[in-house]
Design a protein around this motif. Structure first.
Motif, mmCIF file in Angstrom:
data_model
loop_
_atom_site.group_PDB
_atom_site.id
_atom_site.type_symbol
_atom_site.label_atom_id
_atom_site.label_comp_id
_atom_site.label_asym_id
_atom_site.label_seq_id
_atom_site.Cartn_x
_atom_site.Cartn_y
_atom_site.Cartn_z
ATOM 1 N N GLU A 85 -1.162 5.054 9.432
ATOM 2 C CA GLU A 85 -2.604 4.992 9.177
ATOM 3 C C GLU A 85 -2.968 3.782 8.324
ATOM 4 O OE1 GLU A 85 -3.497 8.817 7.513
ATOM 5 O OE2 GLU A 85 -3.052 9.831 9.408
ATOM 6 N N GLU A 86 -2.134 3.474 7.343
ATOM 7 C CA GLU A 86 -2.396 2.310 6.486
ATOM 8 C C GLU A 86 -2.269 1.013 7.286
ATOM 9 O OE1 GLU A 86 -3.556 2.218 3.364
ATOM 10 O OE2 GLU A 86 -3.708 4.387 3.540
ATOM 11 N N ALA A 126 -7.452 -3.984 10.742
ATOM 12 C CA ALA A 126 -8.869 -4.180 11.072
ATOM 13 C C ALA A 126 -9.284 -5.632 10.827
ATOM 14 C CB ALA A 126 -9.731 -3.227 10.241
ATOM 15 N N ARG A 176 0.843 -1.194 0.000
ATOM 16 C CA ARG A 176 0.000 0.000 0.000
ATOM 17 C C ARG A 176 0.881 1.248 0.000
ATOM 18 N NH1 ARG A 176 -4.806 -1.796 3.539
ATOM 19 N NH2 ARG A 176 -5.661 -3.397 2.153
ATOM 20 N N ARG A 214 -5.396 0.579 9.307
ATOM 21 C CA ARG A 214 -6.496 0.202 8.413
ATOM 22 C C ARG A 214 -6.419 -1.293 8.088
ATOM 23 N NH1 ARG A 214 -6.574 4.616 4.248
ATOM 24 N NH2 ARG A 214 -6.960 5.815 6.131
ATOM 25 N N ALA A 215 -5.207 -1.760 7.736
ATOM 26 C CA ALA A 215 -5.050 -3.167 7.356
ATOM 27 C C ALA A 215 -5.258 -4.085 8.559
ATOM 28 C CB ALA A 215 -3.666 -3.383 6.749
#
Lengths: 154, 415
Positions: A103-104, A110, A97, A107-108
């Motif tokens: 932040e990424e 989750a 990504r 997100r991943a």
């Protein structure tokens, strides 16, 4: 016993990744492993801005070092993921990504049951300094348990 | 047209020209807006044809010098000089990111000083990214070091920055005298940048890297390095014997170009593109538009703000105003506007203005007005990276480098 495997997300970052892959091998031997690399968009943005400061010097965007860094970052990310998958030595999922790394990663994470990442601070200074701003953010905001490892000494 | 109306029209045209240069609608070259704008200020009587011609005549050698340096840097890149420098830095760091940063600082400072900030931004930055990736280091501190030093390390020589070439012409200094006066300010700016970046990126620099693999070693382009060294020497010699150093730049570039053409490493169209002819035209046209802005009121405005003399507080005030102006518009029109006001006061104020316009851009690079437009352009491409880290680093380095370099300049002037 359920056949559904739990998922371990491993954050592959320059220079600290070998310790994370080794931790996945030792601590999550039966998990489905997802290796995640995040290209930092701020690096290319910095080069874009520096080029804009030159007002382009009459050249088109093909000479913009920011665009070259975006392409190079993609190659560097794919290369790191390949090395990491090789070191893991078993089938895994690769995620490449780009954006703000912390932040990424959140997100991943989750969809993960465990997040494995390395301290990105000064290994000589235990305490707050052993965590850099990015791993600090990840540790604070991860939606799943986090396995935090020391990077290997070189 | 009265002076106020002429000033309003000229300022409007200048902002339009700059906005066009940053936004570059449909990829059109910046000269497309600048040349008609220059024609318009002459037609409207904001600048007389004689003054416009005089300005162009003054800027022509500067623009020729810039073109020669741009081609010289491209020829060095074609011959693998930057790749070889990246390789040398990778070897020197021995797997330690802090040493890598030191090496990047050395190469970026020298590249900027000798081959101008363009070479550092366009040609060296990608090499530094690849070098950091090769040794497994986080590329961020090293890329930021490159982009910051492109501005901060551009104080040393007249060739390091287009703004320097403009100030050099206006100051009446010789090439060597310019370098002597700016040596300490240059070192001071680099030292401040090193201390700040080293602390700012402490986390990225703390984790280890590995030495590069032996098989990847590059050969050093000795011929190019020798020609570059002789060109530098010729800058000093020509200026000492009263010849324009511009000819030294032409000679060095001609030698490398002839060799590259003979070896079919480049073509005449490629050399023409490297000289950025449309940007050169843009600079000439911008010069006329800025002259209209200056002559119709900005000159009295600026001289009212700026104190006279060569005291430390005066130099600091000039540097601060110059940095502010570079951030409001862009450093190129900023130095064009300041030179007519500061040049009569002597080399001290000219060089202080130069310190301001060269170091100031690390805060916003293009000038905030232009940055706003730039962000809009980025937003259209659906990627709007945060400005936070960049702005914080700029706030930490710009005031500190401005003060350190101006104090160093003042100290040098006292010797």
């Amino acid at each position: 016993m359920s056949d559904v495997k739990t998922t371990a997300l491993v954050w592959i970052s320059p220079s600290t990744w070998p310790a994370c892959v080794d931790a996945a091998r030792e601590r999550a031997p039966d998990d489905h492993v997802v290796l995640l690399h995040v290209g930092d968009d701020r690096i290319a943005a910095e080069a874009h801005r520096a080029y804009a400061g030159l007002l382009g010097r009459g050249h088109g965007p093909e000479r913009d070092p920011g665009s070259r860094l975006e392409a190079l970052s993609g190659v560097a990310g794919a290369d790191l993921l390949e090395k990491a998958a090789h070191r893991l030595g078993r089938p895994c999922e690769l995620l490449d990504r780009h954006g703000r790394p912390q932040e990424e990663v959140i997100r991943a994470a989750a969809d993960a049951d465990l997040l494995i990442c390395a301290r990105d601070g000064d290994p000589e200074r235990p305490g707050p300094h052993s965590l850099g701003p990015e791993s600090r953010f990840v540790v604070d905001h991860a939606p799943c348990p986090v396995l935090l490892v020391w990077p290997h000494r070189t | 047209m009265n002076s106020l109306a002429a000033e309003i029209v000229s300022v409007g045209l200048l902002l339009g020209v700059l906005a066009f240069a940053v936004a570059r609608p449909r990829g059109l070259p910046e000269a497309v807006a600048a040349i008609p704008a220059a024609g318009l200020v002459v037609v409207l009587g904001a600048v007389s044809p004689a003054d416009a011609w005089e300005q162009t005549h003054t800027l022509l050698p500067v623009v020729g010098f810039l073109a020669a340096i741009l081609v010289l840097a491209q020829l060095c890149d074609d011959d693998g000089l930057f790749d070889a420098a990246g390789d040398l830095v990778a070897r020197f760091c021995g797997g330690r990111p802090v040493r890598l940063l030191g090496g990047v600082f050395g190469v970026a400072a020298v590249t900027t000083a000798v081959l101008s900030l363009d070479a550092t931004v366009v040609l060296l930055t990608p090499v530094v990214f690849v070098t950091a990736s090769r040794v497994g280091a986080h590329p961020r501190p090293h890329v930021y070091a490159c982009t910051h030093l492109a501005n901060s390390a551009s104080l040393l020589l007249p060739v390091s920055n287009l703004t320097n070439l403009l100030a050099f012409t206006a100051s009446g200094l010789t090439f060597t005298r310019f370098a002597v006066l700016m040596a300490l300010p240059w070192l001071a700016a680099i030292a401040v940048e090193y201390v700040v970046l080293r602390r700012f990126f402490a986390a990225d620099l703390a984790v280890g890297a590995h030495p590069p693999k032996e098989a990847e070693q590059r050969t050093v382009p000795t011929f190019t390095l020798v020609v570059l060294g002789l060109t530098l020497l010729a800058f000093a010699v020509t200026s000492l014997i009263g010849i324009e150093p511009l000819w030294a730049a032409f000679a060095g570039t001609a030698v490398l170009a002839a060799r590259a053409l003979r070896r079919r490493r480049t073509t005449l169209p490629a050399l023409w593109r490297a000289a950025s002819p449309l940007f050169c035209l843009f600079v000439l046209a911008l010069g006329i538009v800025v002259k209209a802005v200056v002559d119709n009121g900005l000159d009295t405005g600026i001289s009212r703000i700026l104190p006279g003399g060569e005291s430390l507080t005066t130099l600091l005030a000039i540097a601060a105003v110059a940095a502010l102006l570079a951030n409001l518009i862009n450093n190129l029109p900023a130095i064009l506007a300041l030179l007519p006001v500061v040049a009569p006061a002597g080399p001290g104020p000219v060089l202080a203005a130069l310190i301001g316009v060269n170091l100031g851009p690390n805060l916003t690079y293009v000038g905030s007005l232009a940055t706003l437009l730039w962000r809009r352009v980025l937003h259209e491409h659906d990627s709007a990276p945060s400005l936070g880290q960049f702005t914080r680093l700029g706030l930490l380095t710009v005031p500190a480098t401005l003060i350190a370099s101006t104090v160093a300049l003042w100290g040098t002037l006292q010797l």
